[in-house]
Design a protein around this motif. Structure first.
Motif, PDB file in Angstrom:
ATOM      1  N   ARG A 212      15.654   2.086   8.531  1.00 40.67           N
ATOM      2  CA  ARG A 212      15.515   1.553   9.892  1.00 40.67           C
ATOM      3  C   ARG A 212      14.227   0.763  10.009  1.00 40.67           C
ATOM      4  NH1 ARG A 212      19.592   1.334  12.237  1.00 40.67           N
ATOM      5  NH2 ARG A 212      21.121   2.917  11.843  1.00 40.67           N
TER       6      ARG A 212
ATOM      7  N   PRO B 253      13.398  -0.770   6.336  1.00 42.10           N
ATOM      8  CA  PRO B 253      14.750  -1.305   6.571  1.00 42.10           C
ATOM      9  C   PRO B 253      15.535  -1.614   5.305  1.00 42.10           C
ATOM     10  CG  PRO B 253      13.059  -2.945   7.094  1.00 42.10           C
ATOM     11  CD  PRO B 253      12.346  -1.679   6.811  1.00 42.10           C
TER      12      PRO B 253
ATOM     13  N   ALA C 151       0.838  -1.210   0.000  1.00 38.78           N
ATOM     14  CA  ALA C 151       0.000   0.000   0.000  1.00 38.78           C
ATOM     15  C   ALA C 151       0.869   1.255   0.000  1.00 38.78           C
ATOM     16  CB  ALA C 151      -0.923  -0.011   1.221  1.00 38.78           C
TER      17      ALA C 151
HETATM   18  C1  LIG Z   1       6.327 -17.104  -0.013  1.00 40.01           C
HETATM   19  C2  LIG Z   1       5.088 -16.240   0.023  1.00 40.01           C
HETATM   20  C3  LIG Z   1       4.314 -16.109  -1.130  1.00 40.01           C
HETATM   21  C4  LIG Z   1       3.157 -15.330  -1.114  1.00 40.01           C
HETATM   22  N1  LIG Z   1       2.427 -15.224  -2.270  1.00 40.01           N
HETATM   23  C5  LIG Z   1       1.314 -14.466  -2.288  1.00 40.01           C
HETATM   24  C6  LIG Z   1       0.545 -14.315  -3.481  1.00 40.01           C
HETATM   25  O1  LIG Z   1       0.871 -14.870  -4.535  1.00 40.01           O
HETATM   26  N2  LIG Z   1      -0.573 -13.543  -3.414  1.00 40.01           N
HETATM   27  C7  LIG Z   1      -0.959 -12.909  -2.268  1.00 40.01           C
HETATM   28  O2  LIG Z   1      -1.977 -12.224  -2.269  1.00 40.01           O
HETATM   29  N3  LIG Z   1      -0.263 -13.029  -1.116  1.00 40.01           N
HETATM   30  C8  LIG Z   1       0.864 -13.782  -1.105  1.00 40.01           C
HETATM   31  N4  LIG Z   1       1.588 -13.924   0.069  1.00 40.01           N
HETATM   32  C9  LIG Z   1       1.129 -13.198   1.256  1.00 40.01           C
HETATM   33  C10 LIG Z   1       1.680 -11.812   1.167  1.00 40.01           C
HETATM   34  O3  LIG Z   1       3.094 -11.880   1.308  1.00 40.01           O
HETATM   35  C11 LIG Z   1       1.190 -10.861   2.245  1.00 40.01           C
HETATM   36  O4  LIG Z   1      -0.183 -10.945   2.369  1.00 40.01           O
HETATM   37  C12 LIG Z   1       1.605  -9.456   1.848  1.00 40.01           C
HETATM   38  O5  LIG Z   1       3.028  -9.363   1.766  1.00 40.01           O
HETATM   39  C13 LIG Z   1       1.133  -8.407   2.825  1.00 40.01           C
HETATM   40  O6  LIG Z   1       1.496  -7.161   2.288  1.00 40.01           O
HETATM   41  P1  LIG Z   1       1.830  -5.927   3.219  1.00 40.01           P
HETATM   42  O7  LIG Z   1       1.993  -4.766   2.295  1.00 40.01           O
HETATM   43  O8  LIG Z   1       0.823  -5.821   4.292  1.00 40.01           O
HETATM   44  O9  LIG Z   1       3.220  -6.288   3.924  1.00 40.01           O
HETATM   45  P2  LIG Z   1       4.642  -6.719   3.351  1.00 40.01           P
HETATM   46  O10 LIG Z   1       4.579  -7.119   1.923  1.00 40.01           O
HETATM   47  O11 LIG Z   1       5.156  -7.707   4.339  1.00 40.01           O
HETATM   48  O12 LIG Z   1       5.515  -5.377   3.426  1.00 40.01           O
HETATM   49  C14 LIG Z   1       5.908  -4.863   4.664  1.00 40.01           C
HETATM   50  C15 LIG Z   1       7.115  -3.956   4.508  1.00 40.01           C
HETATM   51  O13 LIG Z   1       7.413  -3.351   5.770  1.00 40.01           O
HETATM   52  C16 LIG Z   1       8.781  -3.550   6.129  1.00 40.01           C
HETATM   53  N5  LIG Z   1       8.829  -3.706   7.591  1.00 40.01           N
HETATM   54  C17 LIG Z   1       8.577  -4.803   8.320  1.00 40.01           C
HETATM   55  N6  LIG Z   1       8.723  -4.556   9.623  1.00 40.01           N
HETATM   56  C18 LIG Z   1       9.074  -3.256   9.734  1.00 40.01           C
HETATM   57  C19 LIG Z   1       9.356  -2.402  10.837  1.00 40.01           C
HETATM   58  N7  LIG Z   1       9.298  -2.834  12.097  1.00 40.01           N
HETATM   59  N8  LIG Z   1       9.684  -1.115  10.575  1.00 40.01           N
HETATM   60  C20 LIG Z   1       9.739  -0.638   9.303  1.00 40.01           C
HETATM   61  N9  LIG Z   1       9.468  -1.418   8.228  1.00 40.01           N
HETATM   62  C21 LIG Z   1       9.133  -2.706   8.437  1.00 40.01           C
HETATM   63  C22 LIG Z   1       9.188  -4.817   5.373  1.00 40.01           C
HETATM   64  O14 LIG Z   1      10.585  -4.820   5.140  1.00 40.01           O
HETATM   65  C23 LIG Z   1       8.394  -4.672   4.088  1.00 40.01           C
HETATM   66  O15 LIG Z   1       9.081  -3.890   3.158  1.00 40.01           O
HETATM   67  C24 LIG Z   1       2.746 -14.698   0.079  1.00 40.01           C
HETATM   68  C25 LIG Z   1       3.536 -14.832   1.246  1.00 40.01           C
HETATM   69  C26 LIG Z   1       4.693 -15.592   1.212  1.00 40.01           C
HETATM   70  C27 LIG Z   1       5.531 -15.713   2.480  1.00 40.01           C
END
Ligand SMILES: Cc1cc2nc3c(=O)[nH]c(=O)nc-3n(C[C@H](O)[C@H](O)[C@H](O)COP(=O)(O)OP(=O)(O)OC[C@H]3O[C@@H](n4cnc5c(N)ncnc54)[C@H](O)[C@@H]3O)c2cc1C
Length: 374
Positions: A83, A42, A19
């Motif tokens: 970070r 990070p 997002a």
């Molecule tokens: C192997 C694998 C395959 C997947 N394939 C799919 C798929 O095909 N389709 C699907 O819909 N979902 C898939 N998923 C699930 C999907 O990964 C998650 O639902 C999705 O990544 C969530 O997106 P997000 O933007 O909420 O978080 P994320 O993608 O996890 O992004 C979070 C970001 O925040 C950063 N971050 C983390 N902690 C901190 C902190 N404390 N401080 C600052 N920054 C931080 C991370 O480095 C990252 O850049 C898969 C998951 C895995 C493990």
């Protein structure tokens, strides 16, 4: 140390998840005048998890699967701190970072995704910390996988994937494709593989695993020791590489933050992606509670949350009311089977074939291309 404060009101974007990548690209086109913005992330890039099984299978280089952050920040005036957050006090609007520094904000937007809580996993699965390869952080998996592939070039490996959800299923078939001489076992944690999917999809997945010679064990992993996984039944599975794909938890640092959390510890948000008890905090993606509890946590929903979040942050910082974001009840779910083949599902409907893989490949590459700036 408290990082310098600014006279201009301060918006902090925490995490560069799906997002926030969209929010950043929107801010490049439509800046928020008079607002100082900081991104805390990070890594210098966002690794797109949807393409990681394709990377493991050998279809993509890691660079094909990443969105570099710096080009997105160019000429925006947004400051990037490389970070992680380790603490948050929502009552005093203060973040603690992993170098011990503190950062004040006026508005905070959280898109950090879920974590694999090592302490909780170790308590349930002793030995996981010492012997297991965790799927999160996904950056670590991306860095370590080539070493596993290299090990497999000298001997036939025994790989066990612990966790029969979408990530475990995709990784099992990706590894089978990449390492044809390895023995690959999926330990499902229960009777069903892909238990959160409708039964038609479960059957397709079971057949796909069988056809690719992935052994499915409907058992739980009880502990991991050097060279083996001990199962709940007492049986021992010889294993060189145990991969921990047992699902994800809320980050522990949210627990004492003062933010209202849901029963699983994720940030409780209203329909406008706003914390239910701190109106200056927004959250999107897997770190936030689900507005509709029947929806799964997935990257698709995190992607869909981006445009609404960009609008809601713009509204909040200009004193306007945010607008509700209602995720669709069904989204297209695509499970890759390792060998240019995939299974699609949408609500109760499902299909499979090589065309599903090409569709997934096209959707995933288009997502990356949209935000990858030269
Ligand atoms: C192997 C694998 C395959 C997947 N394939 C799919 C798929 O095909 N389709 C699907 O819909 N979902 C898939 N998923 C699930 C999907 O990964 C998650 O639902 C999705 O990544 C969530 O997106 P997000 O933007 O909420 O978080 P994320 O993608 O996890 O992004 C979070 C970001 O925040 C950063 N971050 C983390 N902690 C901190 C902190 N404390 N401080 C600052 N920054 C931080 C991370 O480095 C990252 O850049 C898969 C998951 C895995 C493990």
């Amino acid at each position: 140390m408290t990082l310098p404060t600014h006279t201009a009101p301060h918006l902090v974007l925490l995490g560069a998840g799906h997002a926030h990548v969209h929010v950043l690209s929107t801010l490049a086109a439509q800046p928020l005048p008079g607002v100082h913005i900081t991104l805390i992330a990070p890594y210098p890039r966002q690794l797109y998890s949807g393409m990681v099984p394709g990377f493991v299978a050998g279809h993509y280089a890691l660079d094909d699967c990443v969105i570099p952050l710096e080009p997105l920040l160019e000429n925006t005036g947004i400051r990037w701190l490389a970070r992680s957050a380790t603490g948050l006090d929502a009552n005093t609007c203060c973040l603690t970072l992993d170098d011990g520094s503190e950062l004040q904000y006026d508005w905070l937007s959280v898109n950090t995704g879920p974590v694999q809580d090592r302490q909780r996993i170790e308590a349930a699965l002793p030995g996981a910390r010492e012997h297991g390869l965790f799927v999160r952080p996904i950056e670590t998996l991306g860095a370590l996988w080539p070493r596993v592939a290299e090990m497999a070039s000298t001997r036939a490996l025994r790989v066990a994937i612990i966790g029969g959800g979408a990530a475990g299923i995709e990784l099992a078939m990706a590894i089978r494709h990449r390492l044809p001489t390895a023995s690959v076992t999926l330990i499902t944690g229960g009777d069903k593989v892909g238990a959160s999917y409708p039964s038609g999809v479960q059957q397709r997945v079971s057949r796909a695993l069988k056809r690719r010679n992935v052994t499915v064990l409907p058992d739980v992993a009880a502990s991991i020791q050097s060279g083996e996984v001990v199962l709940g039944s007492g049986a021992r599975l010889a294993c060189d590489v145990p991969i921990i794909a047992t699902g994800a938890q809320a980050p522990a640092w949210l627990a004492g933050s003062g933010l209202a959390l849901d029963e699983q510890g994720f940030i409780a948000v209203d329909a406008c992606q706003r914390s239910t008890n701190h109106a200056n905090v927004f959250a999107a993606g897997d770190v936030s509670s689900r507005v509709d509890q029947t929806l799964a946590r997935s990257g698709v929903y995190a992607v869909r949350a981006g445009p609404a979040l960009a609008k809601n942050l713009a509204a909040a910082t200009t004193g306007m009311e945010p607008t509700p974001h209602m995720p669709p009840a069904n989204t297209l779910n695509l499970l890759s089977c390792g060998d240019h083949y995939a299974i699609a599902s949408w609500g109760p409907y499902s299909a499979q074939g090589r065309w599903v893989w090409w569709l997934k490949d096209w959707i995933d590459r288009s997502f990356i291309k949209r935000y990858q700036k030269a």
